[in-house]
Design an enzyme around this catalytic site. Structure first.
Site, PDB file in Angstrom:
ATOM      1  N   GLN A 219      -6.913  -5.984   1.631  1.00  0.00           N
ATOM      2  CA  GLN A 219      -6.215  -7.467   1.358  1.00  0.00           C
ATOM      3  C   GLN A 219      -5.563  -7.797   2.623  1.00  0.00           C
ATOM      4  O   GLN A 219      -5.502  -9.111   3.021  1.00  0.00           O
ATOM      5  CB  GLN A 219      -5.150  -7.155   0.142  1.00  0.00           C
ATOM      6  CG  GLN A 219      -4.160  -8.056  -0.023  1.00  0.00           C
ATOM      7  CD  GLN A 219      -3.338  -7.813  -1.190  1.00  0.00           C
ATOM      8  OE1 GLN A 219      -3.671  -7.922  -2.416  1.00  0.00           O
ATOM      9  NE2 GLN A 219      -1.996  -7.428  -1.113  1.00  0.00           N
TER      10      GLN A 219
ATOM     11  N   VAL B 119       4.318   3.644   1.982  1.00  0.00           N
ATOM     12  CA  VAL B 119       5.300   4.338   1.465  1.00  0.00           C
ATOM     13  C   VAL B 119       4.767   5.662   0.641  1.00  0.00           C
ATOM     14  O   VAL B 119       4.017   5.159  -0.264  1.00  0.00           O
ATOM     15  CB  VAL B 119       6.718   3.771   0.983  1.00  0.00           C
ATOM     16  CG1 VAL B 119       7.632   4.694   0.494  1.00  0.00           C
ATOM     17  CG2 VAL B 119       7.213   2.871   1.742  1.00  0.00           C
TER      18      VAL B 119
ATOM     19  N   GLY C 142       5.124  -7.343  -9.184  1.00  0.00           N
ATOM     20  CA  GLY C 142       6.361  -6.671 -10.008  1.00  0.00           C
ATOM     21  C   GLY C 142       6.226  -5.131 -10.111  1.00  0.00           C
ATOM     22  O   GLY C 142       5.355  -4.670  -9.337  1.00  0.00           O
TER      23      GLY C 142
ATOM     24  N   HIS D 129       7.717  -1.620  -2.347  1.00  0.00           N
ATOM     25  CA  HIS D 129       7.869  -3.099  -2.167  1.00  0.00           C
ATOM     26  C   HIS D 129       9.292  -3.022  -1.587  1.00  0.00           C
ATOM     27  O   HIS D 129       9.420  -4.148  -0.981  1.00  0.00           O
ATOM     28  CB  HIS D 129       8.101  -3.420  -3.612  1.00  0.00           C
ATOM     29  CG  HIS D 129       6.816  -3.446  -4.451  1.00  0.00           C
ATOM     30  ND1 HIS D 129       6.698  -2.754  -5.503  1.00  0.00           N
ATOM     31  CD2 HIS D 129       5.695  -4.180  -4.235  1.00  0.00           C
ATOM     32  CE1 HIS D 129       5.395  -2.969  -5.994  1.00  0.00           C
ATOM     33  NE2 HIS D 129       4.817  -3.740  -5.283  1.00  0.00           N
TER      34      HIS D 129
ATOM     35  N   ARG E  53       0.453   1.377 -10.353  1.00  0.00           N
ATOM     36  CA  ARG E  53      -0.653   2.195 -11.091  1.00  0.00           C
ATOM     37  C   ARG E  53      -0.562   3.722 -11.091  1.00  0.00           C
ATOM     38  O   ARG E  53      -1.159   4.083 -12.165  1.00  0.00           O
ATOM     39  CB  ARG E  53      -2.231   1.720 -10.656  1.00  0.00           C
ATOM     40  CG  ARG E  53      -2.441   0.203 -10.852  1.00  0.00           C
ATOM     41  CD  ARG E  53      -3.903  -0.070 -10.569  1.00  0.00           C
ATOM     42  NE  ARG E  53      -4.180  -1.379 -10.965  1.00  0.00           N
ATOM     43  CZ  ARG E  53      -4.331  -2.397 -10.481  1.00  0.00           C
ATOM     44  NH1 ARG E  53      -4.283  -2.286  -8.971  1.00  0.00           N
ATOM     45  NH2 ARG E  53      -4.546  -3.341 -10.646  1.00  0.00           N
TER      46      ARG E  53
ATOM     47  N   GLN F 171       0.410  -1.928   3.984  1.00  0.00           N
ATOM     48  CA  GLN F 171      -0.734  -1.530   4.660  1.00  0.00           C
ATOM     49  C   GLN F 171      -1.592  -0.670   3.385  1.00  0.00           C
ATOM     50  O   GLN F 171      -2.788  -0.553   3.570  1.00  0.00           O
ATOM     51  CB  GLN F 171      -0.537  -0.294   5.492  1.00  0.00           C
ATOM     52  CG  GLN F 171      -1.681   0.207   6.567  1.00  0.00           C
ATOM     53  CD  GLN F 171      -1.365   1.598   7.094  1.00  0.00           C
ATOM     54  OE1 GLN F 171      -0.211   1.792   7.713  1.00  0.00           O
ATOM     55  NE2 GLN F 171      -2.288   2.364   6.991  1.00  0.00           N
ATOM     56  N   LYS F 172      -1.044  -0.284   2.418  1.00  0.00           N
ATOM     57  CA  LYS F 172      -1.728   0.394   1.245  1.00  0.00           C
ATOM     58  C   LYS F 172      -2.888  -0.369   0.931  1.00  0.00           C
ATOM     59  O   LYS F 172      -3.884  -0.009   0.682  1.00  0.00           O
ATOM     60  CB  LYS F 172      -0.673   0.571   0.127  1.00  0.00           C
ATOM     61  CG  LYS F 172      -1.332   0.841  -1.153  1.00  0.00           C
ATOM     62  CD  LYS F 172      -1.090   2.275  -1.481  1.00  0.00           C
ATOM     63  CE  LYS F 172      -1.820   2.492  -2.885  1.00  0.00           C
ATOM     64  NZ  LYS F 172      -1.767   1.574  -3.723  1.00  0.00           N
ATOM     65  N   ASP F 173      -2.862  -1.829   0.617  1.00  0.00           N
ATOM     66  CA  ASP F 173      -3.802  -2.812   0.447  1.00  0.00           C
ATOM     67  C   ASP F 173      -4.252  -3.131   1.869  1.00  0.00           C
ATOM     68  O   ASP F 173      -4.274  -4.536   2.272  1.00  0.00           O
ATOM     69  CB  ASP F 173      -3.505  -3.860  -0.494  1.00  0.00           C
ATOM     70  CG  ASP F 173      -2.937  -3.301  -1.768  1.00  0.00           C
ATOM     71  OD1 ASP F 173      -3.679  -2.757  -2.359  1.00  0.00           O
ATOM     72  OD2 ASP F 173      -1.637  -3.554  -2.198  1.00  0.00           O
TER      73      ASP F 173
END
Ligand code: PAF
Length: 283
Positions: free
Chosen positions: A157, A180, A28, A34, A191, A152-154
């Site tokens: 993960q 982005v 969220g 997102h 965050r 891709q940021k994570d």
């Protein structure tokens, strides 16, 4: 449609026989990052499910689970505008049952291999990727998507989820979408909301360090220590660097020299907010 129970999602999913389904798992506080995943999902699939769940089992005891932004009404509006078919927003009780301690003493967990976990974010966030893989597999089992979309940021993960999908023969194709950024270069993150205006300026150091590493690589520097050393002139006493690594982007293995498969990854605290970012050197 906003759904809160697993049964409701299963029921709705059953009506979509023969159609391709995309899942965008989120916690969220949706932002343009997102929305880019949702856009890609809409382009790729007939139907799109977005899950919104702040997953308790991927947060450590001293992490920001309680204060993590929860904005489901706004998230739902954004999803509706983006043409999402189902927003699945379960409670922790719906996902993990009631009254049981959320630990691997009592719950079945998915534990990704130590090699992938014992580095980068996994070094300080003990158990984080177990929690991520466990919830992602549960979401796959609930939504039964053909495709799932991750940013891709994570980067760590995404590599670990691909590994889980391969190792456990999960019939879901993982699609990774680019980071982005704000115009300033700051990678979008839920965050970032914790940062003051000054903190946001200090946070630009992450993308500046990564861009500079990439520029140096483009000029022909492939020595990893030399590339990493270029970062130090950017850091001030307002930056608490947790890691800066250059690794193979697909396997997270160390490399002798940087090459077109390299990724530079950074984690740094600014105003005690833990920020991460990364860049592919070869693109
Ligand atoms: O990347 C995230 O937001 C979360 O780790 C995920 C994949 C939604 C699992 O909770």
């Amino acid at each position: 449609m906003l759904l809160h129970t697993i049964d409701d999602v299963r029921r709705a999913r059953k009506e979509w026989k023969g159609l391709t389904v995309g899942l965008v798992p989120t916690m969220g506080a949706l932002h343009a990052g997102h929305l880019s995943l949702i856009k890609k999902a809409k382009e790729t699939c007939d139907k799109v499910i977005v899950s919104v769940f702040v997953n308790p089992i991927q947060f450590g005891p001293s992490e920001d689970f309680d204060k993590y932004p929860r904005t489901i009404e706004k998230d739902y509006e954004l999803c509706k505008d983006a043409g999402v078919d189902i927003v699945f927003a379960p409670s922790p009780k719906e996902m993990y049952g009631e009254g049981q301690r959320l630990s691997n003493d009592t719950l079945t967990y998915v534990c990704p291999p130590f090699f992938y976990v014992n580095k980068l974010c996994g070094k300080t966030r003990t158990g984080h990727f177990d929690g991520v893989c466990t919830v992602v597999l549960k979401l796959f089992n609930i939504a039964q998507p053909d495709y799932a979309f991750f940013g891709q940021k994570d980067a760590q993960q995404a590599v670990i989820i691909r590994k889980m999908v391969k190792d456990l023969n999960i019939p879901v194709e993982i699609i990774q979408c680019p980071i982005v950024r704000e115009e300033s270069g700051l990678a979008l993150s839920s965050r970032n909301k914790y940062l003051s205006e000054d903190g946001k300026k200090d946070a630009l150091v992450l993308s500046r360090i990564l861009n500079n590493i990439k520029a140096c690589y483009s000029k022909g520097i492939t020595d990893i220590s030399a590339l990493k050393e270029t970062a130090y002139s950017y850091l001030t006493d307002r930056h608490d660097l947790e890691y800066l690594e250059i690794l193979d982007k697909n396997t997270l293995e160390e490399q002798e020299k940087a090459n077109n498969d390299s990724i530079a990854l950074i984690a740094c605290r600014v105003e005690n907010v833990r920020l991460i970012d990364n860049i592919y050197l070869g693109e």
